[in-house]
Write an enzyme that holds these catalytic residues in place. Structure first.
Site, mmCIF file in Angstrom:
data_model
loop_
_atom_site.group_PDB
_atom_site.id
_atom_site.type_symbol
_atom_site.label_atom_id
_atom_site.label_comp_id
_atom_site.label_asym_id
_atom_site.label_seq_id
_atom_site.Cartn_x
_atom_site.Cartn_y
_atom_site.Cartn_z
ATOM 1 N N CYS A 2 0.833 -1.202 0.000
ATOM 2 C CA CYS A 2 0.000 0.000 0.000
ATOM 3 C C CYS A 2 0.868 1.254 0.000
ATOM 4 C CB CYS A 2 -0.862 0.026 1.250
ATOM 5 S SG CYS A 2 -1.841 -1.441 1.499
ATOM 6 N N ARG A 27 5.017 0.354 -6.102
ATOM 7 C CA ARG A 27 5.036 -0.470 -4.885
ATOM 8 C C ARG A 27 4.075 -1.655 -4.978
ATOM 9 N NH1 ARG A 27 6.867 2.547 -0.141
ATOM 10 N NH2 ARG A 27 5.557 1.205 1.089
ATOM 11 N N TRP A 75 -3.152 -2.597 -1.406
ATOM 12 C CA TRP A 75 -2.757 -3.962 -1.784
ATOM 13 C C TRP A 75 -3.492 -4.862 -0.799
ATOM 14 C CZ3 TRP A 75 0.302 -8.019 0.374
ATOM 15 C CH2 TRP A 75 0.804 -8.938 -0.548
ATOM 16 N N ASN A 101 -1.572 1.841 5.931
ATOM 17 C CA ASN A 101 -0.713 0.749 5.454
ATOM 18 C C ASN A 101 -0.431 -0.144 6.655
ATOM 19 O OD1 ASN A 101 -0.569 2.178 3.104
ATOM 20 N ND2 ASN A 101 1.631 2.644 3.242
ATOM 21 N N GLY A 102 -0.435 -1.464 6.446
ATOM 22 C CA GLY A 102 -0.135 -2.368 7.566
ATOM 23 C C GLY A 102 -1.337 -3.236 7.877
ATOM 24 N N GLU A 482 18.232 -16.964 -8.002
ATOM 25 C CA GLU A 482 17.867 -15.598 -8.377
ATOM 26 C C GLU A 482 17.346 -15.550 -9.817
ATOM 27 O OE1 GLU A 482 17.210 -13.071 -6.873
ATOM 28 O OE2 GLU A 482 17.441 -11.392 -8.250
ATOM 29 N N LYS A 486 13.624 -14.222 -10.747
ATOM 30 C CA LYS A 486 13.388 -13.120 -11.694
ATOM 31 C C LYS A 486 12.391 -13.545 -12.752
ATOM 32 C CE LYS A 486 14.508 -10.375 -10.087
ATOM 33 N NZ LYS A 486 15.208 -10.274 -8.831
ATOM 34 N N GLU A 489 8.696 -14.119 -11.333
ATOM 35 C CA GLU A 489 7.922 -13.009 -10.776
ATOM 36 C C GLU A 489 7.427 -12.029 -11.832
ATOM 37 O OE1 GLU A 489 9.820 -10.303 -7.997
ATOM 38 O OE2 GLU A 489 11.757 -10.598 -8.934
ATOM 39 N N HIS A 505 18.385 -35.846 -8.005
ATOM 40 C CA HIS A 505 17.711 -36.449 -6.840
ATOM 41 C C HIS A 505 16.195 -36.275 -6.923
ATOM 42 C CE1 HIS A 505 21.499 -37.310 -4.809
ATOM 43 N NE2 HIS A 505 21.915 -36.153 -5.318
ATOM 44 N N LYS A 604 6.436 -3.972 -4.195
ATOM 45 C CA LYS A 604 7.862 -3.687 -4.166
ATOM 46 C C LYS A 604 8.429 -3.935 -2.782
ATOM 47 C CE LYS A 604 11.876 -2.274 -5.465
ATOM 48 N NZ LYS A 604 12.714 -3.350 -6.017
#
Ligand code: M6R
Length: 609
Positions: A2, A27, A75, A101-102, A482, A486, A489, A505, A604
């Site tokens: 948010c 964000r 969000w 926010n939160g 990584e 990338k 996402e 395995h 973000k």
């Protein structure tokens, strides 16, 4: 996550609030809203989806007038993505509007209490409960009502509140979620991120946990939630507008990948005394004595920052010879960890606001660890709560997919390794050699970036495949993780990263004709072993894409596609090997038509646990 922007001053603020919201779009969010107070009356507008939808809505209703207002990008956490759930939320008694926010953790109990008092809720959110509670406790003073309400809540919040009965007051507060008060000329702009403020002022007061600020057109005062005055710390925001604008690039992610050489030169600037084999880290120098005694290092973070931490673990053990471990912050916090004497915890985070990392840091400190921050955002919560730290200095990262921050994190962790290693087993010459290699990294990254169009071409041939593997060993096992992160996402392709040896395995069962398997196969201690792993995948029909060292002919004969990187000492090789992977992910997302900078469901900065 948010975003909040709020304004009090003499200007009509609708446009300013909209522009602030647009600067916070990166964000991540799914709906937006605004409330403006004019002539003692609150007017609201909300829309699901992009800020542009809110803009359309405002145009349809003829706009909102007034010089005191607040706006929000939401969000979703509690309740679906609907207009009633979008912020601002209001009370049903005194004309409160609030953005948040939160997460209010005890919202259910508070809601029952408020319903018993006759309040009727219109949304499913925890935020509306807080708006109602402030309204319920209001006795003619908004600041006091906010303080009283915050004494009742548990959880995390950054809030901005206005009230129809107080047309010259904006109240803001924070606990666990960032918020800053920008001080302009006869006006104040509040933002959950410097990006919302910087167009208007570079002077700001970052609020600390439990701070409440009452802002009027003529000034502001800060207190805690018990009304005890708090002295505000004014800081200068180190951000200029150009840094948060696209310029000639199509996306922020692309801009940030291409900014890496410049960003890394900045990270290194003034920190290497190569001839003496000495690293100068001003931020940690005062802890020199304690760091000399360090017996164990715990590196922690989430997502990309965790991958950097994992490479940090290899660096510290391999070169500085300090027992080190990298761990998900979210796991560390809740597994009752043993923190022995002389343990140093290193919190790695671009934003410095990731809730999981912040919580792990607090836990480690509570258990007696010395704490260091490897953070990008100056003045962020992690940077303020650590004993010392080293900033990345890579400039603001706007793209949700972290790229240049990863490069900065690896550079700082390498410097930290030299700093700690020099106190133990690393000779001045050994340090100097590594520093010389570090200094050459930015130019080498520049060279890799020149192959962008070739990387795009290779990606074109793979982009229809829905399952990819990323495989590496040693220092480049985290690079493989990584690369997979990338890709998934931003392109929504399923990708798994793992140690190359682990594949046989179990995951080898997945390999079918043409499945892309990206190997990080640069020259290094485990090169031959990686070659064998490539053979294993090739024998089962997988399509081999290798990131390899320039001049390696053997790999050219084996792999279907080779993406070359310049030669580099193995411990620093992830800094180069990751670049083609970033570009592949970027091109895959663009080719599949996705919004690279605002991937679905992502934020973000993840400020909830
Ligand atoms: O701001 P932080 O570095 O603490 O963020 C940690 C992760 O949320 C972040 O790296 C995330 O995984 C990125 N989307 C990866 O590109």
């Amino acid at each position: 996550m948010c975003g909040i922007v709020a304004y009090i001053g003499s200007k009509q603020c609708q446009q300013l609030l909209l522009e602030g919201l647009k600067r916070l779009e990166y964000r991540g969010y799914d709906s937006a809203g605004m409330a403006i107070l004019d002539a003692g009356r609150l007017d609201l507008a909300k829309a699901v989806g992009k800020v542009a939808n809110l803009e359309d809505k405002l145009e349809t209703i003829g706009g909102l007038r007034g010089t005191l207002g607040l706006a929000h990008t939401r969000w979703a956490t509690h309740g679906g993505v609907t207009e009633p759930n979008a912020h601002p939320h209001t009370d049903d008694k005194v004309g409160i509007a609030l953005v948040h926010n939160g997460i209010i953790e005890n919202y259910a109990a508070l809601k029952t209490y408020l319903e018993e008092k006759g309040h009727v809720f219109k949304s499913q959110t925890d935020t509306e409960v807080l708006a109602m509670l402030i309204g319920e406790l209001y006795e003619g003073d908004l600041e006091k009502a906010v303080q009283a309400a915050l004494r009742e809540v548990t959880g995390a919040y950054a809030i901005a509140v206005i009230c129809e009965k107080e047309p010259d007051t904006l109240v803001v507060a924070r606990k666990g979620s960032p918020l800053m008060l920008g001080i302009g000329n006869g006006e104040f702009i509040v933002g959950s991120d410097p990006a919302a403020i910087i167009a208007h002022t570079a002077q700001a007061v970052p609020l600390d946990d439990y701070n409440v600020a009452k802002v009027t057109r003529s000034g502001f005062r800060t207190t805690d939630i018990h009304d005890v005055p708090v002295t505000p710390k004014v800081m200068q925001l180190e951000l200029d507008l150009e840094q948060i604008e696209l310029g000639s690039f199509a996306h922020f992610m692309q801009k940030e990948i291409f900014e890496q050489p410049k960003a890394l030169r900045n990270t290194l600037r003034g920190r290497l005394e190569t001839r003496e084999g000495r690293v100068v880290l001003g931020g940690v120098a005062r802890l020199d004595k304690e760091l000399t005694k360090a017996r164990r290092v715990i590196l922690t973070g989430q997502g990309t920052a965790l991958h950097a931490a994992m490479i940090g673990e290899y660096l510290m053990e391999d070169l500085a010879k300090i027992p080190a471990v990298a761990e998900y912050a979210s796991e560390f916090r809740y597994r009752n960890p043993i923190v022995e004497e002389n343990t140093v915890v290193v919190a790695v985070s671009q934003s410095g606001e990731t809730a999981d990392t912040l919580a792990a840091l607090r836990e480690a400190r509570e258990r007696g660890a010395l704490s260091l921050g490897v953070v990008n955002v100056v003045g962020s919560s992690i940077s303020r709560e650590t004993d010392a730290g080293v900033y990345l200095r890579v400039g603001p990262e706007i793209g949700v997919a972290s790229t240049k921050a990863f490069a900065g994190q690896l550079t700082v962790l390498a410097m930290l390794t030299i700093y700690l290693g020099r106190k133990r087993f690393m000779s001045a010459d050994q340090c100097a050699d590594l520093m010389r290699e570090l200094e050459r990294v930015p130019d080498k990254v520049d060279r890799i970036l020149e192959s962008d169009q070739r990387i795009r071409k290779v990606t074109e041939g793979l982009v229809d495949r829905e399952n990819w593997l990323f495989l590496g060993r040693g220092y480049n096992y985290p690079t493989a993780l990584e690369g997979a992160l990338k890709l998934k996402e931003i392109s929504y392709i399923h990708a798994e990263g793992m140690p190359a040896a682990e594949m046989k395995h179990g995951p080898i069962a997945l390999i079918n004709d043409g499945m892309p398997a990206v190997f990080i196969a640069n020259k290094g201690r485990q090169y031959d072993k990686v070659m064998s792993n490539i053979q294993e995948v090739k024998a089962r029909g997988g399509r081999i894409i290798a990131v390899a060292t320039e001049g390696d002919d053997q790999i050219t004969r084996l792999a279907d596609d080779v993406l070359f990187i310049p030669e580099i000492t193995e411990p620093l090789s992830p800094m180069l090997a990751v670049v083609p992977l970033q570009l592949m992910a970027y091109h895959a997302a663009v080719l599949r038509g996705h919004d690279v900078d605002k991937p679905r469901n992502l934020a973000k900065s993840v400020t909830v646990e």
